[in-house]
Design a protein around this motif. Structure first.
Motif, PDB file in Angstrom:
ATOM      1  N   GLU A 269      52.946  15.242  23.521  1.00  0.00           N
ATOM      2  CA  GLU A 269      53.617  13.963  23.780  1.00  0.00           C
ATOM      3  C   GLU A 269      52.658  12.779  23.823  1.00  0.00           C
ATOM      4  O   GLU A 269      53.077  11.635  23.894  1.00  0.00           O
ATOM      5  CB  GLU A 269      54.382  14.034  25.104  1.00  0.00           C
ATOM      6  N   SER A 270      51.343  13.058  23.746  1.00  0.00           N
ATOM      7  CA  SER A 270      50.368  11.970  23.803  1.00  0.00           C
ATOM      8  C   SER A 270      50.272  11.268  22.442  1.00  0.00           C
ATOM      9  O   SER A 270      50.113  11.922  21.408  1.00  0.00           O
ATOM     10  CB  SER A 270      48.992  12.519  24.201  1.00  0.00           C
ATOM     11  N   PRO A 271      50.351   9.926  22.402  1.00  0.00           N
ATOM     12  CA  PRO A 271      50.214   9.212  21.110  1.00  0.00           C
ATOM     13  C   PRO A 271      48.810   9.317  20.516  1.00  0.00           C
ATOM     14  O   PRO A 271      48.624   9.089  19.330  1.00  0.00           O
ATOM     15  CB  PRO A 271      50.563   7.765  21.478  1.00  0.00           C
ATOM     16  N   ALA A 272      47.813   9.674  21.337  1.00  0.00           N
ATOM     17  CA  ALA A 272      46.451   9.789  20.834  1.00  0.00           C
ATOM     18  C   ALA A 272      46.324  10.907  19.797  1.00  0.00           C
ATOM     19  O   ALA A 272      45.445  10.864  18.932  1.00  0.00           O
ATOM     20  CB  ALA A 272      45.482  10.040  21.987  1.00  0.00           C
ATOM     21  N   LYS A 273      47.207  11.893  19.873  1.00  0.00           N
ATOM     22  CA  LYS A 273      47.135  12.999  18.927  1.00  0.00           C
ATOM     23  C   LYS A 273      47.433  12.514  17.516  1.00  0.00           C
ATOM     24  O   LYS A 273      46.697  12.834  16.570  1.00  0.00           O
ATOM     25  CB  LYS A 273      48.122  14.089  19.344  1.00  0.00           C
ATOM     26  N   MET A 274      48.478  11.738  17.347  1.00  0.00           N
ATOM     27  CA  MET A 274      48.806  11.203  16.037  1.00  0.00           C
ATOM     28  C   MET A 274      47.757  10.201  15.563  1.00  0.00           C
ATOM     29  O   MET A 274      47.384  10.184  14.381  1.00  0.00           O
ATOM     30  CB  MET A 274      50.183  10.544  16.085  1.00  0.00           C
ATOM     31  N   GLN A 275      47.247   9.387  16.450  1.00  0.00           N
ATOM     32  CA  GLN A 275      46.242   8.390  16.077  1.00  0.00           C
ATOM     33  C   GLN A 275      44.953   9.058  15.599  1.00  0.00           C
ATOM     34  O   GLN A 275      44.356   8.646  14.598  1.00  0.00           O
ATOM     35  CB  GLN A 275      45.964   7.475  17.267  1.00  0.00           C
ATOM     36  N   LEU A 276      44.518  10.090  16.316  1.00  0.00           N
ATOM     37  CA  LEU A 276      43.301  10.791  15.914  1.00  0.00           C
ATOM     38  C   LEU A 276      43.492  11.489  14.572  1.00  0.00           C
ATOM     39  O   LEU A 276      42.586  11.487  13.723  1.00  0.00           O
ATOM     40  CB  LEU A 276      42.908  11.815  16.982  1.00  0.00           C
ATOM     41  N   GLY A 277      44.660  12.069  14.340  1.00  0.00           N
ATOM     42  CA  GLY A 277      44.921  12.723  13.058  1.00  0.00           C
ATOM     43  C   GLY A 277      44.862  11.753  11.892  1.00  0.00           C
ATOM     44  O   GLY A 277      44.260  12.045  10.850  1.00  0.00           O
ATOM     45  N   LEU A 278      45.446  10.566  12.066  1.00  0.00           N
ATOM     46  CA  LEU A 278      45.400   9.564  10.999  1.00  0.00           C
ATOM     47  C   LEU A 278      43.975   9.055  10.779  1.00  0.00           C
ATOM     48  O   LEU A 278      43.566   8.796   9.636  1.00  0.00           O
ATOM     49  CB  LEU A 278      46.337   8.405  11.351  1.00  0.00           C
ATOM     50  N   ALA A 279      43.208   8.906  11.855  1.00  0.00           N
ATOM     51  CA  ALA A 279      41.821   8.458  11.715  1.00  0.00           C
ATOM     52  C   ALA A 279      40.992   9.479  10.940  1.00  0.00           C
ATOM     53  O   ALA A 279      40.178   9.113  10.071  1.00  0.00           O
ATOM     54  CB  ALA A 279      41.211   8.207  13.095  1.00  0.00           C
ATOM     55  N   ILE A 280      41.175  10.766  11.206  1.00  0.00           N
ATOM     56  CA  ILE A 280      40.439  11.804  10.479  1.00  0.00           C
ATOM     57  C   ILE A 280      40.875  11.836   9.015  1.00  0.00           C
ATOM     58  O   ILE A 280      40.054  12.014   8.108  1.00  0.00           O
ATOM     59  CB  ILE A 280      40.658  13.170  11.149  1.00  0.00           C
ATOM     60  N   PHE A 281      42.155  11.626   8.767  1.00  0.00           N
ATOM     61  CA  PHE A 281      42.650  11.582   7.387  1.00  0.00           C
ATOM     62  C   PHE A 281      41.973  10.465   6.604  1.00  0.00           C
ATOM     63  O   PHE A 281      41.535  10.659   5.462  1.00  0.00           O
ATOM     64  CB  PHE A 281      44.168  11.383   7.403  1.00  0.00           C
ATOM     65  N   ILE A 282      41.865   9.290   7.208  1.00  0.00           N
ATOM     66  CA  ILE A 282      41.219   8.154   6.540  1.00  0.00           C
ATOM     67  C   ILE A 282      39.740   8.447   6.303  1.00  0.00           C
ATOM     68  O   ILE A 282      39.177   8.099   5.255  1.00  0.00           O
ATOM     69  CB  ILE A 282      41.414   6.877   7.377  1.00  0.00           C
ATOM     70  N   ALA A 283      39.088   9.097   7.273  1.00  0.00           N
ATOM     71  CA  ALA A 283      37.667   9.428   7.119  1.00  0.00           C
ATOM     72  C   ALA A 283      37.449  10.377   5.937  1.00  0.00           C
ATOM     73  O   ALA A 283      36.515  10.201   5.138  1.00  0.00           O
ATOM     74  CB  ALA A 283      37.137  10.051   8.409  1.00  0.00           C
ATOM     75  N   PHE A 284      38.304  11.376   5.791  1.00  0.00           N
ATOM     76  CA  PHE A 284      38.178  12.289   4.645  1.00  0.00           C
ATOM     77  C   PHE A 284      38.453  11.557   3.333  1.00  0.00           C
ATOM     78  O   PHE A 284      37.834  11.851   2.303  1.00  0.00           O
ATOM     79  CB  PHE A 284      39.144  13.467   4.798  1.00  0.00           C
ATOM     80  N   PHE A 285      39.373  10.599   3.358  1.00  0.00           N
ATOM     81  CA  PHE A 285      39.649   9.833   2.144  1.00  0.00           C
ATOM     82  C   PHE A 285      38.433   9.003   1.733  1.00  0.00           C
ATOM     83  O   PHE A 285      38.123   8.886   0.542  1.00  0.00           O
ATOM     84  CB  PHE A 285      40.859   8.928   2.373  1.00  0.00           C
ATOM     85  N   VAL A 286      37.718   8.435   2.719  1.00  0.00           N
ATOM     86  CA  VAL A 286      36.503   7.674   2.415  1.00  0.00           C
ATOM     87  C   VAL A 286      35.436   8.587   1.814  1.00  0.00           C
ATOM     88  O   VAL A 286      34.755   8.227   0.841  1.00  0.00           O
ATOM     89  CB  VAL A 286      35.979   6.980   3.690  1.00  0.00           C
ATOM     90  N   LEU A 287      35.270   9.789   2.368  1.00  0.00           N
ATOM     91  CA  LEU A 287      34.303  10.739   1.812  1.00  0.00           C
ATOM     92  C   LEU A 287      34.689  11.128   0.382  1.00  0.00           C
ATOM     93  O   LEU A 287      33.823  11.295  -0.486  1.00  0.00           O
ATOM     94  CB  LEU A 287      34.231  11.987   2.689  1.00  0.00           C
ATOM     95  N   LEU A 288      35.985  11.273   0.133  1.00  0.00           N
ATOM     96  CA  LEU A 288      36.436  11.601  -1.212  1.00  0.00           C
ATOM     97  C   LEU A 288      36.126  10.481  -2.190  1.00  0.00           C
ATOM     98  O   LEU A 288      35.774  10.722  -3.350  1.00  0.00           O
ATOM     99  CB  LEU A 288      37.939  11.889  -1.195  1.00  0.00           C
ATOM    100  N   ARG A 289      36.210   9.236  -1.743  1.00  0.00           N
ATOM    101  CA  ARG A 289      35.847   8.105  -2.597  1.00  0.00           C
ATOM    102  C   ARG A 289      34.348   8.082  -2.890  1.00  0.00           C
ATOM    103  O   ARG A 289      33.927   7.784  -4.014  1.00  0.00           O
ATOM    104  CB  ARG A 289      36.267   6.799  -1.921  1.00  0.00           C
ATOM    105  N   LEU A 290      33.536   8.417  -1.885  1.00  0.00           N
ATOM    106  CA  LEU A 290      32.091   8.502  -2.121  1.00  0.00           C
ATOM    107  C   LEU A 290      31.768   9.596  -3.131  1.00  0.00           C
ATOM    108  O   LEU A 290      30.886   9.441  -3.985  1.00  0.00           O
ATOM    109  CB  LEU A 290      31.362   8.772  -0.802  1.00  0.00           C
ATOM    110  N   LEU A 291      32.472  10.699  -3.032  1.00  0.00           N
ATOM    111  CA  LEU A 291      32.257  11.797  -3.973  1.00  0.00           C
ATOM    112  C   LEU A 291      32.680  11.391  -5.383  1.00  0.00           C
ATOM    113  O   LEU A 291      32.014  11.725  -6.363  1.00  0.00           O
ATOM    114  CB  LEU A 291      33.044  13.024  -3.511  1.00  0.00           C
ATOM    115  N   GLU A 292      33.759  10.626  -5.482  1.00  0.00           N
ATOM    116  CA  GLU A 292      34.287  10.254  -6.795  1.00  0.00           C
ATOM    117  C   GLU A 292      33.334   9.347  -7.570  1.00  0.00           C
ATOM    118  O   GLU A 292      33.294   9.369  -8.797  1.00  0.00           O
ATOM    119  CB  GLU A 292      35.654   9.576  -6.592  1.00  0.00           C
ATOM    120  N   LYS A 293      32.534   8.556  -6.852  1.00  0.00           N
ATOM    121  CA  LYS A 293      31.607   7.647  -7.522  1.00  0.00           C
ATOM    122  C   LYS A 293      30.502   8.385  -8.264  1.00  0.00           C
ATOM    123  O   LYS A 293      29.871   7.812  -9.159  1.00  0.00           O
ATOM    124  CB  LYS A 293      30.979   6.695  -6.494  1.00  0.00           C
TER     125      LYS A 293
END
Length: 507
Positions: A269-293
């Motif tokens: 029921e804590s909103p921090a769980k969803m917030q942390l999940g979205l933050a980790i998702f964005i972090a992996f997306f940034v790493l994927l962009r670094l890899l793509e270059k």
């Protein structure tokens, strides 16, 4: 007649001696030899091979000396190298006796004044019109011509990034005459160097060279039956230095994977769980962009590290959906009935396997307890209030009749108040029972949600362990199958049906 001939010979010798004395007094012996060579080519032009007979085969020795790996453009799949070409051939029409020319054994002449072999890089990938820097040709007294130009080659190179950033690349440089077939110009390895010479190589901070074999192939073309062309193939096998990528791609990936496990320890029921999940998702997306270059735009195989990134992003997305489901189950009990029988299966078996017995023990075989109000007014018997509602009504009616029989005056008001109190207690008891029932149902749904969340945790952890146990050894092992394959392909090339390997030696 004889006298005339003798006089003519004497005059020619004298004239030649005079001319020789003039050359020696007006120019050096080296200049004399240079002029002799240039005059020779003016008579026979620089467009024909320096052979005595047309059917003779001119042998050209060739080698390359690598000085620097300048860059590898993964996007365009172009390799840029700084190389010294080494070419040696013999001009049958240029020879002199050094004793007659002041011991001049060799001279330097610009290459545009003499014939040079048209050896080109076949897999050329450059917009420049020329890659060579002008260098003088060294011509010796025996007719040998030696040329070592500086060259910046840009060649096409297929990139395999499956195990990036621990990948091994095999780039091939293909050299051969552009117009002369093997019957006209025969190309061999200079000084038997069937490898890339690395004596002057400057170590690269990005790449480590593993092997540099070379091969000589006889190639036939469908357009010209009966003819063959000589091609020298130099294989440059090198591995990427991955120290930098360990800190910007590998380490953040492992840390983010570890943080992802923390999601399952945060209350649903804590909103921090969803917030942390979205933050980790964005972090992996940034790493994927670094890899793509660092990858070619149309790679045939997705890098293993990129696949791992995508797997984590998929799992985090599923985790977010499951988190919404668990939050819904947590609040589901406030608007529905008790969990179905499958919920009891979760409580009896799955919770036991996950060591969550303390959480589900209150819901196994025990009915919820209800509160029983006690009447302190008038010392009414507790047993009466512990029974059902109709039992309490009968007791109150009996007491009321007894009091009416004794006194129908002042007790009437008391009986009326008592009746109201009875109705109030009955209502409160029903309300408390209903609240206890709903709270118990909500607790059962929440317990089932927590058990399901723990199941998702172990599933996610199992997927992560399996993926890491496969990904990390493949990426980090220096003897990985894919890297060994690249080296073996360079050491044992498989020629096409129109080629024959006629000479292969490695360093």
């Amino acid at each position: 007649m004889l006298l005339t001939s003798i006089v003519t010979v004497i005059l020619c010798v004298c004239l030649r001696q005079v001319q020789s004395n003039k050359r020696r007094t007006g120019m050096s012996f080296e200049e004399t030899v240079v002029n002799k060579i240039i005059e020779s080519y003016k008579q026979r032009t620089t467009l024909s091979r320096p052979v005595l007979n047309y059917n003779d085969t001119l042998q050209v020795a060739f080698a390359i000396q690598l000085t620097q790996i300048m860059s590898l453009n993964e996007q365009d799949q172009v390799l840029t190298l700084n190389i010294w070409d080494q070419k040696l051939w013999f001009d049958a029409q240029i020879k002199w006796n050094k004793s007659e020319y002041g011991n001049v054994s060799s001279v330097r002449i610009p290459c545009e004044h003499i014939w040079t072999p048209d050896i080109k890089l076949h897999n050329y990938a450059d917009l420049r019109l020329t890659a060579h820097r002008d260098a003088l040709c060294i011509i010796s007294e025996d007719g040998s011509v030696y040329n070592v130009p500086q060259v910046v080659y840009r060649s096409s190179c297929p990139i395999d990034v499956y195990v990036f950033p621990f990948d091994v690349q095999n780039c091939t440089l293909k050299f051969g005459s552009w117009t002369y077939d093997g019957n006209k110009v025969d190309i061999i390895f200079y000084d038997n160097k069937a490898y890339i010479d690395l004596t002057e190589f400057i170590e690269s901070s990005s790449w480590a060279i593993l092997d540099v074999p070379a091969y000589r192939l006889n190639k036939t073309m469908p357009c010209c039956p009966g003819l063959f062309w000589i091609e020298l193939q130099y294989h440059l096998v090198f591995q990427r230095r991955s120290a930098l990528f360990n800190y910007i791609l590998i380490l953040p990936c492992i840390l983010l994977t570890t943080i992802t496990l923390v999601l399952f320890f945060i209350p649903p029921e804590s909103p921090a769980k969803m917030q942390l999940g979205l933050a980790i998702f964005i972090a992996f997306f940034v790493l994927l962009r670094l890899l793509e270059k660092n990858l070619p735009p149309g790679t045939s195989r997705m890098p293993l590290l990129g696949t791992y990134y995508c797997l984590n992003m998929i799992l985090i997305t599923l985790s977010s959906f499951l988190n919404v489901l668990i939050v819904d189950l947590t609040t589901h009990g406030q608007r529905t009935q008790a969990p179905p029988k499958v919920g009891m299966f979760f409580f009896k078996y799955i919770a036991k396997c996950l060591m969550m017995d303390d959480l589900v023990r209150p819901f196994l075989g025990n009915k919820p307890k209800t509160r029983t109000p006690k009447d302190d007014m008038g010392k009414i018997e507790e047993k009466v209030w512990k029974h059902e509602g109709h039992g309490s009504d009968e007791a109150l009616v009996t007491i009321q009749r007894e009091h009416q029989a004794q006194n129908s005056g002042p007790l009437a008001e008391i009986e009326h108040k008592l009746s109201e109190l009875r109705e109030f207690l009955k209502t409160q008891k029903t309300r408390l029972d209903e609240r206890d029932r709903k709270e118990n149902i909500a607790k059962q749904w929440k317990a089932m949600a927590l058990v399901l969340d723990r199941v998702f945790f172990f599933v996610y952890m199992g997927i992560i362990i399996i993926s890491l146990s496969y990904t990390l050894p493949v990426l980090t092992s220096s003897d990985a199958y894919y890297n060994k394959t690249r080296v073996e392909m360079a050491r044992n090339p498989v020629p096409n049906s129109a080629s024959n390997v006629t000479n292969s030696t490695s360093e």
